[in-house]
Design an enzyme around this catalytic site. Structure first.
Site, short mmCIF file in Angstrom:
data_model
loop_
_atom_site.label_atom_id
_atom_site.label_comp_id
_atom_site.label_asym_id
_atom_site.label_seq_id
_atom_site.Cartn_x
_atom_site.Cartn_y
_atom_site.Cartn_z
N HIS A 72 18.90 -18.78 21.87
CA HIS A 72 18.31 -17.41 21.36
C HIS A 72 17.07 -16.42 21.01
O HIS A 72 15.94 -16.93 21.50
CB HIS A 72 18.43 -17.14 19.39
CG HIS A 72 19.49 -17.72 18.72
ND1 HIS A 72 19.89 -17.60 17.17
CD2 HIS A 72 20.67 -18.05 19.11
CE1 HIS A 72 21.03 -17.51 16.84
NE2 HIS A 72 21.68 -17.77 17.98
N TYR A 200 17.18 -11.91 8.37
CA TYR A 200 16.52 -12.12 7.34
C TYR A 200 16.83 -11.33 7.06
O TYR A 200 16.33 -9.51 7.76
CB TYR A 200 14.70 -12.58 7.51
CG TYR A 200 15.08 -13.54 8.38
CD1 TYR A 200 14.29 -14.61 7.88
CD2 TYR A 200 14.84 -13.54 9.41
CE1 TYR A 200 14.38 -16.01 7.96
CE2 TYR A 200 15.18 -14.75 10.79
CZ TYR A 200 14.68 -16.05 9.51
OH TYR A 200 14.55 -16.98 9.94
N PRO A 292 11.55 -21.60 3.92
CA PRO A 292 12.02 -21.64 5.05
C PRO A 292 12.57 -20.01 6.18
O PRO A 292 13.15 -20.46 7.26
CB PRO A 292 14.25 -22.54 4.51
CG PRO A 292 13.93 -21.93 2.84
CD PRO A 292 12.02 -21.98 2.68
N LYS A 296 10.04 -23.51 9.88
CA LYS A 296 8.70 -24.08 10.54
C LYS A 296 8.79 -24.86 10.25
O LYS A 296 7.83 -25.71 10.45
CB LYS A 296 8.07 -22.80 9.41
CG LYS A 296 6.78 -21.85 10.57
CD LYS A 296 7.26 -21.79 12.14
CE LYS A 296 6.93 -20.30 12.63
NZ LYS A 296 7.33 -20.37 14.11
N TYR A 384 7.53 -16.15 15.30
CA TYR A 384 8.34 -17.39 15.37
C TYR A 384 8.89 -17.98 16.12
O TYR A 384 9.49 -19.16 15.51
CB TYR A 384 9.31 -15.92 15.06
CG TYR A 384 10.98 -16.14 14.92
CD1 TYR A 384 10.93 -16.92 13.22
CD2 TYR A 384 11.93 -16.75 15.72
CE1 TYR A 384 12.45 -16.95 13.11
CE2 TYR A 384 13.06 -16.70 15.22
CZ TYR A 384 13.37 -16.86 14.19
OH TYR A 384 14.84 -17.29 13.60
#
Length: 389
Positions: A72, A200, A292, A296, A384
């Site tokens: 990704h 998200y 979550p 991580k 991220y």
């Protein structure tokens, strides 16, 4: 039995550490309370940072991960109306890989015998002894017999509820904890994802996440109160709620299907420091938990293992006491930054019970700023994709 390093826990942290130490020629034994099938039955994270994929490649165990995993270059934040894409590839030059923790664990398990990594499964009543001495040992029960392993170091990779952390006296360590007033209700289904990258979502009804395990298996979550019951969420109700919270663009692409698994997980932030006491070293969930949000948990365990393998290799190769002494400090510096990112993203994307209209407008303003600021997107992307070791 005698060994140089005894590892408690055959999850990804313990297995990855065991393989790294065996690659350096060290004697290692791993003990695990559960059976191999139980370990593989745990449904966990699936977004791997470059740190984690590099360690698998270094061990020569990354072939299936690269063949079946989904690379990704970005992910999305949603505000109920639009998708804000964070282009981590363009902003950082790196990728993440979606590859389930179960599959990574399977790769490590299946390679153990060929690499000379001994694993004792179904080891009950594991207890640690003399960890402050130069000759620590652990005991466990198997087949009705009490067994003992003597080691120079014991590494606790046995999760939040394991015995390792409890072997450290309360007076020499500090636990930092934040319990969040909600959980994640998750559904796993054999349907294609609604978007090829994660979403998200911040919605006035609460948080939602669209994720995946493969191109034909999806993982979705919604924020729910801690006292919510799975029985109150039949599949149709959950799919309807996901469509609402993820927004119209994602909702139009949702494919519904029967749940393979449904569960509710509470959220917490937790850090235990120091991560070393005498000859006992902690790694992974035994020392820290992150929400979550931000993916991580597994990746922090991998960075712990990287630092710990270097420290132990330094000790056995050169009797480098400074490497062992510095392990906790090195690991915690990265852990706290990851905790900050997960906490920050959780605050931004969830509805808290004490949020008022002002708090809601602050979330909307922050998301609007992120949508228009490359600097803000870069900061998010760097965290991220994983900060440097």
């Amino acid at each position: 039995m005698k060994t140089q390093v005894a590892i408690i826990g055959a999850g990804p942290a313990g297995l990855l550490l065991g393989h790294l130490l065996r690659a350096e020629g060290l004697d290692v034994v791993v003990v695990e309370r559960a059976s191999p099938d139980y370990v593989l039955g745990r449904i966990r994270a699936g977004v791997l940072e470059r740190t984690t994929t590099d360690l698998m490649d270094r061990l020569g165990l990354g072939e299936r991960m690269h063949r079946e995993g989904l690379p990704h270059d970005g992910f999305h934040l949603a505000d109920g109306e639009r998708l804000i894409r964070i282009d981590i590839g363009a902003l950082t030059g790196r990728q993440v890989v979606v590859y389930g923790q179960t599959e990574l664990t399977r790769d490590l398990m299946e390679a153990a015998a060929d690499r000379g990594l001994e694993i004792v499964y179904e080891a009950g009543d594991v207890a640690l002894h003399e960890v402050e001495s130069d000759a620590p040992y652990l005991t466990y029960r198997k087949g009705g017999r009490l067994e003992r392993i003597d080691a120079e170091f014991i590494c606790g990779c046995d999760g939040f509820h394991g015995p390792s952390r409890r072997a450290i006296p309360a007076g020499v360590a500090t636990a930092y904890e934040k319990i969040y007033p909600f959980g994640w209700l998750g559904i796993l289904a054999d349907v294609p994802p609604c978007e090829h990258e994660l979403i998200y979502a911040n919605h006035e009804r609460g948080f939602a996440l669209a994720s995946m395990r493969s191109e034909q298996r999806s993982r979705y979550y919604i924020q729910v109160p801690l006292d919510e019951r799975i029985e109150d969420w039949p599949d149709d109700r959950l799919w309807d709620e996901l469509a609402t919270r993820l927004g119209p663009q994602a909702a139009a692409q949702i494919v519904r299907g029967p749940a393979l698994e449904k569960s509710i997980a509470p959220l917490r932030s937790f850090v235990f420091e120091p991560m070393r006491h005498g000859r006992l070293m902690l790694a992974g969930d035994s020392a820290h938990i992150v929400p979550p949000t931000g993916a991580k948990g597994l990746n922090l365990a991998a960075s712990d293992v990287f630092y710990l393998s270097e420290a132990l290799t330094g000790w056995f190769r050169r009797r480098d006491g400074d490497a062992v002494a510095g392990y906790s400090r090195r690991a915690l510096a990265r852990i706290w930054k990851a905790e900050r990112f997960s906490w920050q993203l959780t605050r931004l994307m969830h509805r808290f019970p004490d949020n008022d209209a002002f708090d809601r407008r602050m979330q909307i303003a922050e998301l609007d700023y992120i949508a228009s600021s490359e600097a803000a997107q870069t900061a998010i992307a760097e965290n991220y994709v994983g900060l440097p070791l």
